[in-house]
Design a protein around this motif. Sequence first.
Motif, PDB file in Angstrom:
ATOM      1  N   HIS A 115       0.857  -1.182   0.000  1.00 54.63           N
ATOM      2  CA  HIS A 115       0.000   0.000   0.000  1.00 54.63           C
ATOM      3  C   HIS A 115       0.893   1.232   0.000  1.00 54.63           C
ATOM      4  O   HIS A 115       1.894   1.295   0.729  1.00 54.63           O
ATOM      5  CB  HIS A 115      -0.904   0.021   1.237  1.00 54.63           C
ATOM      6  CG  HIS A 115      -1.760   1.255   1.329  1.00 54.63           C
ATOM      7  ND1 HIS A 115      -3.083   1.266   0.944  1.00 54.63           N
ATOM      8  CD2 HIS A 115      -1.477   2.517   1.750  1.00 54.63           C
ATOM      9  CE1 HIS A 115      -3.573   2.476   1.124  1.00 54.63           C
ATOM     10  NE2 HIS A 115      -2.617   3.259   1.617  1.00 54.63           N
ATOM     11  N   ASP A 175       0.270   5.510   0.158  1.00 55.67           N
ATOM     12  CA  ASP A 175      -0.716   6.589   0.270  1.00 55.67           C
ATOM     13  C   ASP A 175      -0.578   7.611  -0.842  1.00 55.67           C
ATOM     14  O   ASP A 175      -1.583   8.096  -1.369  1.00 55.67           O
ATOM     15  CB  ASP A 175      -0.576   7.285   1.631  1.00 55.67           C
ATOM     16  CG  ASP A 175      -1.098   6.431   2.771  1.00 55.67           C
ATOM     17  OD1 ASP A 175      -2.240   5.942   2.664  1.00 55.67           O
ATOM     18  OD2 ASP A 175      -0.360   6.217   3.742  1.00 55.67           O
ATOM     19  N   PRO A 178      -4.535   6.624  -3.289  1.00 57.28           N
ATOM     20  CA  PRO A 178      -3.630   5.554  -2.852  1.00 57.28           C
ATOM     21  C   PRO A 178      -3.649   4.368  -3.806  1.00 57.28           C
ATOM     22  O   PRO A 178      -4.633   4.101  -4.491  1.00 57.28           O
ATOM     23  CB  PRO A 178      -4.173   5.172  -1.470  1.00 57.28           C
ATOM     24  CG  PRO A 178      -5.599   5.631  -1.477  1.00 57.28           C
ATOM     25  CD  PRO A 178      -5.641   6.849  -2.341  1.00 57.28           C
TER      26      PRO A 178
END
Length: 372
Positions: A240, A242, A292
Amino acid sequence: MNRLCYSTNVHPAEDLPGILRQLDTCAGPIRERTGFDRLGLGLWLAADAAAELAADPALLRRLRSELDARSLSVLAMNAFPYGGFHRRVVKHAVYRPDWTEPARARYTADCATVLAGLLPEDADGGSVSTLPLAWRRPWSPAADRTAEEALRRTAAAFRAVSDRAGRPIRLAVEPEPGCVLDDVADAVRWLATRADLDVVGLCLDTCHLAVSFADPERTVADAERAGVRVVRIQASAALHVDDPRDPAARRLLADYAEPRYLHQVRESDRSGRVLTADDLPEALDRLPGRGPWRVHFHVPLHAPPPAPLRATTDVLRRAVAAVRERTVVEVETYTWPVLPGRPAGAPVDVPAGTAAELLWAERELISERVDG
């Protein structure tokens, strides 16, 4: 029965002699490092090895004896990759043969026979995971009908294996971004009207779930309402980021753009739409990066990636907590050989890494389910 295992698709051997060597060089050391009395395996067999074992009960009994001698138990089987999972380039080849091709049904049925012969005595059943029909292109209504019929015949074969074994062996369809059944919602809609739900359910890969930006609790609840059970959880984490426009993040992401496996990317933009790219190099070149990103790269569960990247272990925890049935939890980090961050040519210690993941999963996932 212990319900924690790891997927042996992280190991490259595809024939029986190589698989037996892996038990000594990989699975045994992993068990020793964890300190587990018995170590659970989510066994991956390439198609030729699965066919050989399914056709020879004596050979299957020999493999079970070899497992028992090493305090190893097969709790599930991974029948997603048909073979060649450790070639220099895999990418889209992992989806072939697909469910329109007879070889896929034969392989999957062979794996059911093998699993029935290897399950420990205290297991109440087992599951064989498979791909979500095919990669999305090319696909047609005729292909969909062919796949539906193949799944129907395979479910009947699984039911027969279950009857002989005296316990259920289920087929676990694993949604994956970019495939015909791209996410869990797609799989639930398809399976709920076309599959024998006593035999066919979901393999919930939590990396794939995270990449789709789906809500774990709502996803599991929707599947349960539709009568589609989660028969296995693959404990995995995605990358992940952002802010994909952050230069530091982009430099780090570029290190994960390796040539062997496909790394689908999804971007959640401000309007709530999810933008798509079929591989990480394409995402870095084409996606706007205004929201994101989630990247289909199975990263170690216990070791966060370098900041500003992070792992979606929060999605994993929530998904495991949401599944009410006591399903097998299978750690599936097959990417150890292609992870960035080590000197070129340096060996990767798969047993050490996998053992650390299993201990993390026992503490963070399994203990919570027992205590809760």
